[in-house]
Design an enzyme around this catalytic site. Sequence first.
Site, PDB file in Angstrom:
ATOM      1  N   CYS A  52       0.673  -1.054  -0.252  1.00 22.86           N
ATOM      2  CA  CYS A  52       0.108   0.188   0.096  1.00 22.86           C
ATOM      3  C   CYS A  52       0.916   0.973   0.187  1.00 22.86           C
ATOM      4  CB  CYS A  52      -0.856  -0.043   1.218  1.00 22.86           C
ATOM      5  SG  CYS A  52      -1.531   1.561   1.728  1.00 22.86           S
ATOM      6  N   CYS A  55       0.160   3.864   2.890  1.00 25.06           N
ATOM      7  CA  CYS A  55       0.585   3.164   4.120  1.00 25.06           C
ATOM      8  C   CYS A  55       2.249   3.482   4.262  1.00 25.06           C
ATOM      9  CB  CYS A  55       0.430   1.869   3.895  1.00 25.06           C
ATOM     10  SG  CYS A  55      -1.019   1.156   3.835  1.00 25.06           S
TER      11      CYS A  55
END
Length: 677
Positions: A52, A55
């Site tokens: 991600c 993230c």
Amino acid sequence: MKSLISIITLLILNLTIFGQGVNFEHLSFDEALVKAKAENKLIFMDGYTSWCGPCKYMSEKVFTQEKAGEYFNPKFICVKFDMEKGEGPALAKRFEVKAYPTFLIIRPDGSVQHKIVGGGEVEDFISRVEKGLNEKTSLDYLNKLHEKGKMSKKQLIAYQIALLNAYEKEKSAKVTEELDAVLKDKDKLQKEYWSIIENDGYGSANFKFVVDNVARFRKNVGKEKVDAYLYNNYNRTINNCMRRGAKEPLAQLTQIRQELPNLGLEKQDRLTNKVELIEATLNGNAEKVISLVSQENTNDDILSITSALHTVKSKATKEQLGRMAALGDKFIANATSEREKEYLERTFEELKIAAHTGVYFQDLTFEQALAKAKQQRKNIFIDCYTSWCGPCQYMAKKVFVKEKIGDFLNKNFICVKYDMEKGEGPELGKRFGVRAYPTFVIVTPDGNIRHKIVGGGEEEQFIKRVEESFDNTKALGVSIAKYKEGNRDKAFLASYAQTLLVLYDPSAKEIANELFNTLSDEEKVSPDYWFLFEKKEFSPKGSEAEKYLLANRDKFNKAQGQETIDQRLSQDLQKQLMEILATKGQTINASRFDEITKEVKSLKLSNEKSLLGLVAIGRAVKEGNVDRFLATCEREMPKVKADKRLLNYYLVQLTDRGGTDAQKARWKKIADKYLQE
């Protein structure tokens, strides 16, 4: 003294806590609960995945900041879990984590107080977390309050903000309906409502409301925030007009052009210029795109510029493409990062190649070509030539300079050329089995052969030969892979052997022999496999294939026709005669001519008289007596029906030795009668 030590220790601890980013502790979830209860703190949990992007941004750019550490470390037990590893999947299921990153504020009893989906810059993110810390603006509290059916306008707004932050789409849609029913325009103009508006983009009712009331929003919310919202949404919408499948993009751009003058945005000119650029792009107006891109201050949005140039490239003339390519220096010089510089160099090189008439052979080593092929996801087209090869020079000077073949090869390949006798040429020639010139090798980005072409050709024909590399039924590399994988299908072996023969590959004979040994007697005489006997490379003198052909002539005569079989057998005999004549010197090798004569008669060929006539003429050539040679020709030529190249070779044998004028006149008469047909 003890008090002083305690103070110093406390200061060190505080420096440790506040002088760094967020301190994510290596604890299991149960351990985090125990610690949270013991320290009377909430848990801040980061639910992430390894793939991600947002993230990673939060982990590397936001949580590492001192400001983030100062806020989170004293207030929370901070932990993070990969939602796809360890206890992450169980936690994801327990807390209904469906998007990444998801951040949870959890009480020591394990219940969720607040949820935030998606990251943000440190100040904005902290303000979102702060709402979760406040009991009356936390998601859990507002959920329960909403279930009771008693919420004020202010609470409904706070609830909608919490739902948007938690990415709770279904509940958010219901609350939107409730808000629309109770909120007046004056309520929507208030600062508290702005967090909801910020989530609505161009074309929404809220966006239109901001446009219609921009002055009041600037006063209530702040000019910087409102203008950033408008600019970002217009900019995003204009960019989306370039996307494939955009709905009525030109109409949308026209509407934006009409709206912008009424807003007084600080960077309004930049948006207007972009609208004009994309309109020209969508209309395929290459000349206007060049003009707009050439103007100063157009490098603010490099992706829009390069996208515009790329889009109109196919509609531009060579001259226009050249001017596009020439713009590259300005943009490359102003690149803001090495990555952007590399992107721009690649983009403008593509324009330079497109502007080139003929094949654009790039000056690259083979390793550089491979790296470029991987980057651009293209195969490599290699011209394997030598300086003395006439067909190589013809391709370079007459074929590869043409526009059509250049556009075809430049679009589909990284094109390079190597002299097979210089530099890395000999090694590449060995690697790719180059045995004749010119040879053209098409190589995949991993360095394997995709296809190979031996010999040149005119433009249209050559393009068709190269197009075979796109066809898995014709590409050489596919056949090589199939054979290595154990494919021994007869039809495949037949095709593979014939392909290799055209490429002068010595393994062609091995494949043909392998095929021959798998065939039944019925298959061997069938038209499908006649090529094994027709091609003398597959059935040379003394081979098993030739022996089979001789032993089963009647069957082959029925299947192929006697004339075809006799012609094939004659080829070997004519080749033997050519080899004898090519031997230097005039020494008569009578035994060789006798052997050929004997073989001709034993085969009982339909063209026996023609072959025997050639043998007699050949024997006369080797004897070296011009008058006898001429007499033999006059006697035997009427019988001879053979390859004119062989007969002309006899002529060379005569003229090399000279002759009287009478003899030359006599030969001319023979040549005019029998060799000019």
